[in-house]
Enzyme design. Structure first.
Site, PDB file in Angstrom:
ATOM      1  N   HIS A 101       0.869  -1.181   0.000  1.00  0.00           N
ATOM      2  CA  HIS A 101       0.000   0.000   0.000  1.00  0.00           C
ATOM      3  C   HIS A 101       0.903   1.227   0.000  1.00  0.00           C
ATOM      4  O   HIS A 101       2.125   1.090   0.060  1.00  0.00           O
ATOM      5  CB  HIS A 101      -0.967  -0.018   1.189  1.00  0.00           C
ATOM      6  CG  HIS A 101      -0.317   0.121   2.531  1.00  0.00           C
ATOM      7  ND1 HIS A 101       0.601  -0.781   3.012  1.00  0.00           N
ATOM      8  CD2 HIS A 101      -0.435   1.073   3.497  1.00  0.00           C
ATOM      9  CE1 HIS A 101       0.997  -0.403   4.218  1.00  0.00           C
ATOM     10  NE2 HIS A 101       0.390   0.715   4.547  1.00  0.00           N
ATOM     11  N   HIS A 132       6.889  -4.416  11.851  1.00  0.00           N
ATOM     12  CA  HIS A 132       6.086  -3.194  11.854  1.00  0.00           C
ATOM     13  C   HIS A 132       5.595  -2.890  13.278  1.00  0.00           C
ATOM     14  O   HIS A 132       4.412  -2.707  13.520  1.00  0.00           O
ATOM     15  CB  HIS A 132       4.905  -3.349  10.873  1.00  0.00           C
ATOM     16  CG  HIS A 132       4.257  -2.045  10.459  1.00  0.00           C
ATOM     17  ND1 HIS A 132       3.248  -1.473  11.188  1.00  0.00           N
ATOM     18  CD2 HIS A 132       4.484  -1.214   9.413  1.00  0.00           C
ATOM     19  CE1 HIS A 132       2.863  -0.347  10.589  1.00  0.00           C
ATOM     20  NE2 HIS A 132       3.604  -0.174   9.512  1.00  0.00           N
ATOM     21  N   ASP A 163       5.573   5.364   5.003  1.00  0.00           N
ATOM     22  CA  ASP A 163       6.612   4.517   5.619  1.00  0.00           C
ATOM     23  C   ASP A 163       6.882   3.240   4.824  1.00  0.00           C
ATOM     24  O   ASP A 163       7.761   2.461   5.181  1.00  0.00           O
ATOM     25  CB  ASP A 163       6.258   4.182   7.081  1.00  0.00           C
ATOM     26  CG  ASP A 163       4.903   3.508   7.252  1.00  0.00           C
ATOM     27  OD1 ASP A 163       3.921   3.924   6.622  1.00  0.00           O
ATOM     28  OD2 ASP A 163       4.835   2.532   8.047  1.00  0.00           O
ATOM     29  N   HIS A 164       6.147   3.041   3.715  1.00  0.00           N
ATOM     30  CA  HIS A 164       6.334   1.821   2.927  1.00  0.00           C
ATOM     31  C   HIS A 164       6.947   2.044   1.549  1.00  0.00           C
ATOM     32  O   HIS A 164       7.302   1.090   0.878  1.00  0.00           O
ATOM     33  CB  HIS A 164       4.999   1.078   2.781  1.00  0.00           C
ATOM     34  CG  HIS A 164       4.490   0.572   4.091  1.00  0.00           C
ATOM     35  ND1 HIS A 164       4.567  -0.753   4.469  1.00  0.00           N
ATOM     36  CD2 HIS A 164       3.955   1.232   5.151  1.00  0.00           C
ATOM     37  CE1 HIS A 164       4.084  -0.891   5.693  1.00  0.00           C
ATOM     38  NE2 HIS A 164       3.706   0.301   6.124  1.00  0.00           N
ATOM     39  N   HIS A 170       1.251   4.081   2.100  1.00  0.00           N
ATOM     40  CA  HIS A 170       1.556   4.967   3.212  1.00  0.00           C
ATOM     41  C   HIS A 170       3.059   5.254   3.132  1.00  0.00           C
ATOM     42  O   HIS A 170       3.851   4.394   2.729  1.00  0.00           O
ATOM     43  CB  HIS A 170       1.181   4.312   4.550  1.00  0.00           C
ATOM     44  CG  HIS A 170      -0.298   4.317   4.806  1.00  0.00           C
ATOM     45  ND1 HIS A 170      -0.922   3.423   5.637  1.00  0.00           N
ATOM     46  CD2 HIS A 170      -1.265   5.132   4.309  1.00  0.00           C
ATOM     47  CE1 HIS A 170      -2.224   3.680   5.642  1.00  0.00           C
ATOM     48  NE2 HIS A 170      -2.450   4.708   4.853  1.00  0.00           N
ATOM     49  N   HIS A 217      -6.661  -2.852   5.432  1.00  0.00           N
ATOM     50  CA  HIS A 217      -5.935  -1.701   5.972  1.00  0.00           C
ATOM     51  C   HIS A 217      -6.474  -0.423   5.326  1.00  0.00           C
ATOM     52  O   HIS A 217      -5.864   0.634   5.405  1.00  0.00           O
ATOM     53  CB  HIS A 217      -4.437  -1.893   5.671  1.00  0.00           C
ATOM     54  CG  HIS A 217      -3.544  -0.865   6.310  1.00  0.00           C
ATOM     55  ND1 HIS A 217      -3.523  -0.644   7.667  1.00  0.00           N
ATOM     56  CD2 HIS A 217      -2.633   0.004   5.787  1.00  0.00           C
ATOM     57  CE1 HIS A 217      -2.630   0.312   7.935  1.00  0.00           C
ATOM     58  NE2 HIS A 217      -2.089   0.719   6.813  1.00  0.00           N
ATOM     59  N   ASP A 246       0.689  -4.003   6.157  1.00  0.00           N
ATOM     60  CA  ASP A 246      -0.171  -3.514   7.241  1.00  0.00           C
ATOM     61  C   ASP A 246      -1.576  -4.100   7.087  1.00  0.00           C
ATOM     62  O   ASP A 246      -2.158  -4.039   6.008  1.00  0.00           O
ATOM     63  CB  ASP A 246      -0.270  -1.982   7.195  1.00  0.00           C
ATOM     64  CG  ASP A 246       1.055  -1.308   7.496  1.00  0.00           C
ATOM     65  OD1 ASP A 246       2.064  -2.026   7.653  1.00  0.00           O
ATOM     66  OD2 ASP A 246       1.076  -0.059   7.578  1.00  0.00           O
TER      67      ASP A 246
HETATM   68 ZN   LIG Z   1      -0.132   1.604   6.483  1.00  0.00          ZN
HETATM   69 ZN   LIG Z   2       2.925   1.167   7.949  1.00  0.00          ZN
END
Ligand SMILES: [Zn+2]
Ligand SMILES: [Zn+2]
Length: 302
Positions: free
Chosen positions: A60, A264, A64-65, A62, A143, A206
């Site tokens: 996905h 995570h 942080d990914h 976000h 998520h 996530d």
């Molecule tokens: Zn996420």
């Molecule tokens: Zn995350």
């Protein structure tokens, strides 16, 4: 050989001890990258993960990914890479990654192809050709925003060649044995045992604990499941679309996996995730929380 290297195990933001999401999988000389949070390229250098890779899989979008993909691609360009790079992600990948590609790079000197995937895709064909002996399937996670997880499933291997049975059947020792063992020639029944299963490694990204992960991870050799929170924050896990360690363990138990590795984790567990390990092991004993740089080998079950 099949080894997973955890490059980043922190949720949402890096800490002193842990970087944000990144995971590499090495199999038969090939390197695959899953997620590429900020700083992932430095983690690859630090932990000896090859830059000679063709594919990056995103669960996905976000920050942080995926933010690390900008710097990684810039570095690959400086190295004069000619080979194409394939980026996979759920719906929205073309827009988000397409914009990321333009940031801070005048021109990427090698082809970058962004492919959108959807749950149910088999991904038998890699960008560079047919995958050797495995496929990567895409499954839905929970998520928000159409997030997905990935499962690497090896195909069945031929059964074992039974020397005693070959002798008993009167097949002379020599080249014939090799031919029968490799399947180039049919042998008497039972000389080659039943086909043996390949390995299954499942990565959730996530997610809330969900039935689609249980389905995808049925009998997996290794389940890599997020565990952002402990039980005391289970309401927060629900509100933010994440899992607790106990919930990850319940998924592992329901799927009958062999091993669970959690990642995570929230910044509060950065120095010690013992609490998460304890909560998970009460439900599923073969569970651990990954640290940055940790390598996990996935052996054949037979
Ligand atoms: Zn996420
Ligand atoms: Zn995350």
């Amino acid at each position: 050989m099949l080894t997973v290297t955890f490059l980043g195990t922190s949720a949402a933001r890096p800490t002193v001890e842990r970087n944000v999401s990144g995971l590499s999988l090495q199999r038969e000389g090939e390197t695959l990258l899953f997620e590429c949070g900020e700083g992932t390229q430095r983690q690859m250098m630090r932990y000896g993960v090859s830059f000679a890779l063709s594919e990056i899989f995103f669960t996905h979008f976000h920050a942080d990914h995926f933010l690390g993909v900008i710097g990684l691609i810039r570095t690959l360009g400086l190295q004069g890479r000619p080979e194409p790079l394939f980026l996979y992600g759920p719906k929205g990948a073309k827009k988000v990654l397409g914009e990321a590609m333009k940031l801070g790079v005048e021109r990427v000197p090698f082809p970058v192809e962004i492919r959108e995937v959807k749950p149910g895709d088999g991904m038998r064909d890699a960008g560079y050709g047919v995958r050797p002996g495995y496929e990567i399937s895409v499954f839905p996670t929970e998520h928000g925003g159409g997030s997905v997880g990935y499962a690497l499933r090896e195909f069945e291997r031929r059964g074992r060649f039974d020397v005693e049975k070959a002798k008993a059947a009167g097949i002379p020792e020599g080249p014939l044995w090799g031919k029968i063992a490799k399947g180039e020639m049919a042998g008497p029944e039972g000389v080659v045992g039943p086909a043996r299963p390949g390995r299954l490694v499942v990565f959730t990204g996530d997610t809330r604990p969900t039935a689609s992960v249980v389905d995808a991870a049925k009998g997996a050799d290794l389940l890599i499941h997020e565990a952002t929170f402990g039980e005391e924050e289970k309401e927060r896990a629900k509100e933010t679309g994440h899992s607790t360690a106990k919930e990850a363990a319940q998924v592992a138990l329901a799927a009958g996996v062999k091993k669970l590795m959690m990642c995570h984790v929230s910044a509060r567990y950065s120095t010690s995730a013992d609490e998460l390990v304890k909560e998970a092991r009460e439900v599923f004993p073969n569970a651990g929380v990954a640290k940055d740089g940790m390598e996990v080998d996935v052996p054949f079950s037979d």
